[in-house]
Motif scaffolding. Structure first.
Motif, PDB file in Angstrom:
ATOM      1  N   UNK A  81      -0.682   1.378  -5.723  1.00 43.84           N
ATOM      2  CA  UNK A  81      -0.646   2.827  -5.927  1.00 43.84           C
ATOM      3  C   UNK A  81      -1.600   3.278  -7.014  1.00 43.84           C
ATOM      4  N   UNK A  82      -1.710   2.493  -8.085  1.00 45.91           N
ATOM      5  CA  UNK A  82      -2.635   2.886  -9.162  1.00 45.91           C
ATOM      6  C   UNK A  82      -4.081   2.811  -8.684  1.00 45.91           C
ATOM      7  N   UNK A  83      -4.391   1.846  -7.807  1.00 43.76           N
ATOM      8  CA  UNK A  83      -5.753   1.773  -7.254  1.00 43.76           C
ATOM      9  C   UNK A  83      -6.049   2.974  -6.364  1.00 43.76           C
ATOM     10  N   UNK A  84      -5.079   3.410  -5.582  1.00 43.97           N
ATOM     11  CA  UNK A  84      -5.278   4.577  -4.727  1.00 43.97           C
ATOM     12  C   UNK A  84      -5.469   5.826  -5.583  1.00 43.97           C
ATOM     13  N   UNK A  97      -4.286 -10.010 -12.043  1.00 42.85           N
ATOM     14  CA  UNK A  97      -3.845 -10.702 -10.834  1.00 42.85           C
ATOM     15  C   UNK A  97      -3.628  -9.727  -9.675  1.00 42.85           C
ATOM     16  N   UNK A  98      -2.996  -8.588  -9.942  1.00 43.99           N
ATOM     17  CA  UNK A  98      -2.663  -7.641  -8.883  1.00 43.99           C
ATOM     18  C   UNK A  98      -3.663  -6.490  -8.751  1.00 43.99           C
ATOM     19  N   UNK A  99      -4.641  -6.429  -9.634  1.00 41.25           N
ATOM     20  CA  UNK A  99      -5.705  -5.435  -9.503  1.00 41.25           C
ATOM     21  C   UNK A  99      -5.318  -4.024  -9.889  1.00 41.25           C
ATOM     22  N   UNK A 100      -4.339  -3.874 -10.754  1.00 42.46           N
ATOM     23  CA  UNK A 100      -3.935  -2.543 -11.189  1.00 42.46           C
ATOM     24  C   UNK A 100      -2.710  -2.624 -12.069  1.00 42.46           C
ATOM     25  N   UNK A 101      -2.277  -1.458 -12.512  1.00 42.94           N
ATOM     26  CA  UNK A 101      -1.125  -1.395 -13.414  1.00 42.94           C
ATOM     27  C   UNK A 101       0.140  -1.023 -12.651  1.00 42.94           C
TER      28      UNK A 101
END
Length: 191
Positions: free
Chosen positions: A54-57, A100-104
């Motif tokens: 969701x943070x990446x979006x 690792x997950x690409x975002x917060x």
């Protein structure tokens, strides 16, 4: 990102999903009109837990910094036994997790997220209308035919229209990378 410049898109419903789709489509150049039955935009309910996806979006939509400023970045998640309250495990949400997950992972109230999305969609050129219920839409496959420019008020929403909208909207979201946003204290201060 203007590959939808000749597209005209109608969206029924101005909740978080509808407004996020209106923003994503408008950013890609579509002429977007969103119809919301309520007299004003607003979300009811409690907070939302937003994961790295969701943070990446939100980054791709250009609203990440504003949404994060209204939310909380917890340092960790603690899982407890429901009966004894004993700590079962703890997940550190710091740098390693973010890489690792690409975002917060963060928490924000749904009305704050919704307000940011509404403002951003309007800035991007989406026409967001209130007091505009959609009860029926005539479709031909995935399209509203050019001879049917009016949204009718009848008793039931057309499932085929909803399917057409969600298929089109799902393809419209900007692509996101898995690189984590900078959440260091110096980056937070500069926001």
């Amino acid at each position: 990102m203007s590959d939808l410049k000749d597209a005209r898109v109608l969206i029924a419903g101005g909740g978080i999903g509808g407004v996020a789709n209106a923003l994503a489509l408008a950013l890609r150049g579509a002429e977007v009109t969103l119809f919301e039955r309520a007299s004003e935009f607003g979300e009811v309910g409690a907070g939302l837990q937003i994961g790295p996806h969701g943070s990446r979006i939100l980054q791709a939509l250009g609203v990440y910094d504003e949404v994060i400023s209204k939310g909380v970045l917890p340092k960790n998640l603690v899982f407890r036994d429901a009966v004894t309250a004993e700590i079962l495990t703890k997940v550190d949400l710091g740098h390693d997790y973010q890489q690792h997950y690409g975002g917060v992972y963060f928490v924000v109230h749904r009305s704050d997220l919704h307000a940011v999305l509404v403002d951003a969609a309007r800035r991007a050129g989406a026409d967001l209308r209130t007091d505009a219920p959609v009860n029926d839409v005539v479709t031909e496959g995935d399209k509203v035919p050019s001879s049917s420019r009016t949204v009718r008020s009848t008793s039931a929403t057309s499932l085929s229209a909803w399917t057409a909208c969600t298929r089109g909207c799902a393809r419209s979201c900007p692509t996101t990378s898995r690189s984590a946003p900078d959440t260091s204290p110096s980056a937070a201060r500069s926001r």
